[in-house]
Design a protein around this motif. Structure first.
Motif, mmCIF file in Angstrom:
data_model
loop_
_atom_site.group_PDB
_atom_site.id
_atom_site.type_symbol
_atom_site.label_atom_id
_atom_site.label_comp_id
_atom_site.label_asym_id
_atom_site.label_seq_id
_atom_site.Cartn_x
_atom_site.Cartn_y
_atom_site.Cartn_z
ATOM 1 N N ALA A 14 2.192 54.537 -13.435
ATOM 2 C CA ALA A 14 0.888 53.909 -13.883
ATOM 3 C C ALA A 14 1.038 53.159 -14.980
ATOM 4 C CB ALA A 14 -0.286 54.945 -13.950
ATOM 5 N N VAL A 15 0.482 51.808 -15.008
ATOM 6 C CA VAL A 15 0.746 50.816 -16.151
ATOM 7 C C VAL A 15 -0.675 50.206 -16.297
ATOM 8 C CG1 VAL A 15 3.010 50.581 -15.803
ATOM 9 C CG2 VAL A 15 1.437 49.051 -14.411
ATOM 10 N N ARG A 16 -0.594 49.609 -17.347
ATOM 11 C CA ARG A 16 -1.927 48.824 -17.876
ATOM 12 C C ARG A 16 -1.515 47.330 -18.348
ATOM 13 N NH1 ARG A 16 -6.201 50.901 -21.731
ATOM 14 N NH2 ARG A 16 -7.062 49.217 -20.669
ATOM 15 N N VAL A 17 -2.243 46.409 -17.653
ATOM 16 C CA VAL A 17 -1.835 45.034 -18.177
ATOM 17 C C VAL A 17 -2.372 44.701 -19.543
ATOM 18 C CG1 VAL A 17 -2.234 42.496 -17.648
ATOM 19 C CG2 VAL A 17 -2.019 44.189 -15.881
ATOM 20 N N ARG A 18 -1.724 44.040 -20.603
ATOM 21 C CA ARG A 18 -2.123 43.988 -21.951
ATOM 22 C C ARG A 18 -2.193 42.641 -22.275
ATOM 23 N NH1 ARG A 18 -3.964 48.897 -24.330
ATOM 24 N NH2 ARG A 18 -2.683 50.359 -23.530
ATOM 25 N N ALA A 19 -2.269 41.644 -21.668
ATOM 26 C CA ALA A 19 -2.279 40.340 -21.907
ATOM 27 C C ALA A 19 -2.995 39.560 -20.864
ATOM 28 C CB ALA A 19 -1.056 39.620 -22.507
ATOM 29 N N ASN A 20 -3.661 38.647 -21.289
ATOM 30 C CA ASN A 20 -4.391 37.518 -20.096
ATOM 31 C C ASN A 20 -3.133 36.582 -19.465
ATOM 32 O OD1 ASN A 20 -6.925 38.958 -20.038
ATOM 33 N ND2 ASN A 20 -7.436 37.699 -21.702
ATOM 34 N N ASP A 21 -3.182 36.448 -18.208
ATOM 35 C CA ASP A 21 -2.385 35.460 -17.679
ATOM 36 C C ASP A 21 -3.055 34.766 -16.610
ATOM 37 O OD1 ASP A 21 -0.338 33.813 -16.793
ATOM 38 O OD2 ASP A 21 0.899 35.510 -16.335
ATOM 39 N N TYR A 22 -3.546 33.813 -16.656
ATOM 40 C CA TYR A 22 -4.300 32.883 -15.776
ATOM 41 C C TYR A 22 -3.436 32.089 -14.705
ATOM 42 C CZ TYR A 22 -7.866 34.219 -18.933
ATOM 43 O OH TYR A 22 -8.801 34.866 -19.908
ATOM 44 N N ARG A 23 -3.026 32.822 -13.926
ATOM 45 C CA ARG A 23 -1.848 32.273 -12.854
ATOM 46 C C ARG A 23 -2.484 31.279 -11.910
ATOM 47 N NH1 ARG A 23 2.710 36.914 -12.115
ATOM 48 N NH2 ARG A 23 3.356 37.562 -14.168
ATOM 49 N N ARG A 26 -2.589 27.869 -12.270
ATOM 50 C CA ARG A 26 -1.333 27.208 -12.263
ATOM 51 C C ARG A 26 -0.789 27.295 -10.661
ATOM 52 N NH1 ARG A 26 -0.324 30.551 -16.790
ATOM 53 N NH2 ARG A 26 1.254 31.599 -15.307
ATOM 54 N N GLY A 27 -1.690 27.764 -9.904
ATOM 55 C CA GLY A 27 -1.264 28.013 -8.437
ATOM 56 C C GLY A 27 -0.367 29.189 -8.217
ATOM 57 N N GLN A 28 0.116 29.922 -9.400
ATOM 58 C CA GLN A 28 1.274 31.061 -8.965
ATOM 59 C C GLN A 28 0.502 32.469 -8.861
ATOM 60 O OE1 GLN A 28 3.149 30.588 -12.860
ATOM 61 N NE2 GLN A 28 3.751 28.548 -12.580
ATOM 62 N N GLY A 29 -0.299 32.541 -8.193
ATOM 63 C CA GLY A 29 -0.944 33.794 -7.610
ATOM 64 C C GLY A 29 -2.032 34.320 -8.350
ATOM 65 N N PRO A 30 -2.449 35.557 -8.257
ATOM 66 C CA PRO A 30 -3.722 36.169 -8.814
ATOM 67 C C PRO A 30 -3.571 36.137 -10.444
ATOM 68 C CG PRO A 30 -2.397 37.788 -7.633
ATOM 69 C CD PRO A 30 -1.906 36.742 -7.283
ATOM 70 N N ASP A 31 -4.550 36.156 -10.951
ATOM 71 C CA ASP A 31 -4.801 36.222 -12.398
ATOM 72 C C ASP A 31 -4.472 37.647 -12.955
ATOM 73 O OD1 ASP A 31 -5.395 33.518 -12.747
ATOM 74 O OD2 ASP A 31 -7.530 33.992 -12.917
ATOM 75 N N LEU A 32 -3.565 37.567 -13.828
ATOM 76 C CA LEU A 32 -3.420 39.078 -14.387
ATOM 77 C C LEU A 32 -4.467 39.207 -15.981
ATOM 78 C CD1 LEU A 32 0.387 39.790 -14.312
ATOM 79 C CD2 LEU A 32 -1.329 40.902 -13.465
ATOM 80 N N LEU A 33 -5.260 40.087 -15.845
ATOM 81 C CA LEU A 33 -6.237 40.292 -16.824
ATOM 82 C C LEU A 33 -5.947 41.286 -17.716
ATOM 83 C CD1 LEU A 33 -9.567 39.028 -14.946
ATOM 84 C CD2 LEU A 33 -7.832 37.656 -16.466
#
Length: 366
Positions: A14-23, A26-33
């Motif tokens: 189990a992990v948690r995302v720690r930084a926003n990445d608005y992909r 850029r057309g690189q897949g879903p956003d990581l929030l």
């Protein structure tokens, strides 16, 4: 967050995302929030990590999304283990079982922390940290599990009793402004005299008698300094416009001041004495209760639709379920009546036979 510079991951963690990445931009897949909770689903030979998480799609149906993170992104802190989180981050969540470490949580954080689970909420209380040194020296080490539990609860309750709600810096939204200064009309219009020119001023070069006498008297007096007359300024269009705007702003400013004085103190307003922690918790709790009510309403609606369909079918067949049961009961009652009638007849025959036997026995004995 991991305390070491290295992060060891395995599939299923189990992990948690720690930084926003608005992909998506850029057309690189879903956003990581930041704050996403996910599960490690794959790790390739280049130490890239694939994580998957679940979101609500259209119509409330969950959908799963996945994304790959490079080793550089993980090293920069964009991903961490997600087996534990702060109470603030857990608000609004509902899990089956929650484990809470009580040290450091005040009364306003403990309540949302121990209400996250549906079935079990566990609270860990380190007695060595919660209990003060004087009490530890007086009581010594706990001699049983029961004493350990009681002392930990008492120490934690004493700690919670010292909690105070967060207050405002001031009970006034802002200081009232200074009273508005009314503009002074410094420029006055010169009165205009009416009449023929001969009546308004003497002819040029003529000296009136009383003026000549006053000049002779002042020649014998000590000279008195005269004040220089202030030249009158013409009232141009811009000055008139400024004065009219000031007069228009005065009622609005006075009305605003009255409105500010009419605002009640924060102690009299709804939720004015509610702490920031409770204000953050209440919306999440209300949404959770609303979700439960929506699920209950949906379930009851399905039951009502099923009942309506069954009643419609029975009505079309001409006989309801109650009528069928009543018909079966009537058949059973008729069968019971027949059996009862047969039993009475058999009892009558048995009584006649018994009487005949008794009469025959009496004859034989006589």
């Amino acid at each position: 967050m991991s305390a070491s510079p290295q992060l060891t991951l395995a599939v299923g963690d189990a992990v948690r995302v720690r930084a926003n990445d608005y992909r998506a931009r850029r057309g690189q897949g879903p956003d990581l929030l930041n704050g996403y909770r996910a599960v490690v689903t794959a790790i390739d030979d280049e130490r890239r990590v694939q994580i998957s998480w679940r979101l609500k799609g259209r119509g409330g149906k969950p959908r799963e999304e996945s994304a790959w993170l490079s080793p550089d992104q993980i090293a920069s802190g964009a991903l961490s283990l997600g087996y534990a989180m702060t109470i603030a981050a857990s608000q609004g969540m509902t899990v089956d079982t929650s484990l809470m470490y009580g040290h450091g949580a005040n009364a306003f954080a403990t309540y949302p922390g121990i209400t996250r689970a549906r079935s079990e909420n566990h609270l860990w209380l380190p007695l060595a940290v919660l209990e003060d040194e004087t009490t530890q020296a007086r009581l010594g080490a706990a001699r049983s599990e029961k004493e350990l539990l009681q002392r930990a609860i008492l120490a934690f309750a004493h700690y919670l009793g010292q909690s105070r709600p967060d207050g405002m810096i001031s009970d006034r939204l802002r200081e009232p402004p200074a009273p508005a200064v009314l503009p002074v009309q410094a420029i006055q219009e010169r009165p205009v005299a009416h009449g023929p020119p001969a009546e308004r001023a003497p002819a040029a070069g003529a000296v009136l008698p009383h003026v000549e006498q006053e000049e002779r008297e002042q020649a014998h007096r000590a000279p008195v300094p005269r004040e220089q007359p202030v030249p009158e300024r013409a009232l141009d269009d811009e000055t008139v416009l400024e004065l009219s705007e000031d007069r228009q702003r005065q009622p609005a400013e006075l009305q605003r001041q009255r409105a500010m004085r009419a605002i009640p103190s924060w102690t009299d307003r709804p939720f004015g004495t509610t702490s920031d922690a409770d204000l953050c918790w209440k919306p999440g709790d209300a949404l959770q209760r609303a979700k439960i009510c929506d699920q209950g309403a949906l379930h009851d609606g399905e039951k009502a639709r099923a009942l309506a369909e069954r009643l419609t079918q029975e009505k079309a067949q001409g006989q309801t379920k109650g009528q069928r049961r009543a018909a079966d009961a009537i058949v059973l009652l008729d069968h019971a009546d027949n059996n009862l009638r047969t039993a009475r007849e058999e009892l009558g025959k048995a009584a006649l036979a018994h009487a005949a036997v008794s009469e025959a026995r009496a004859r034989i004995e006589s």
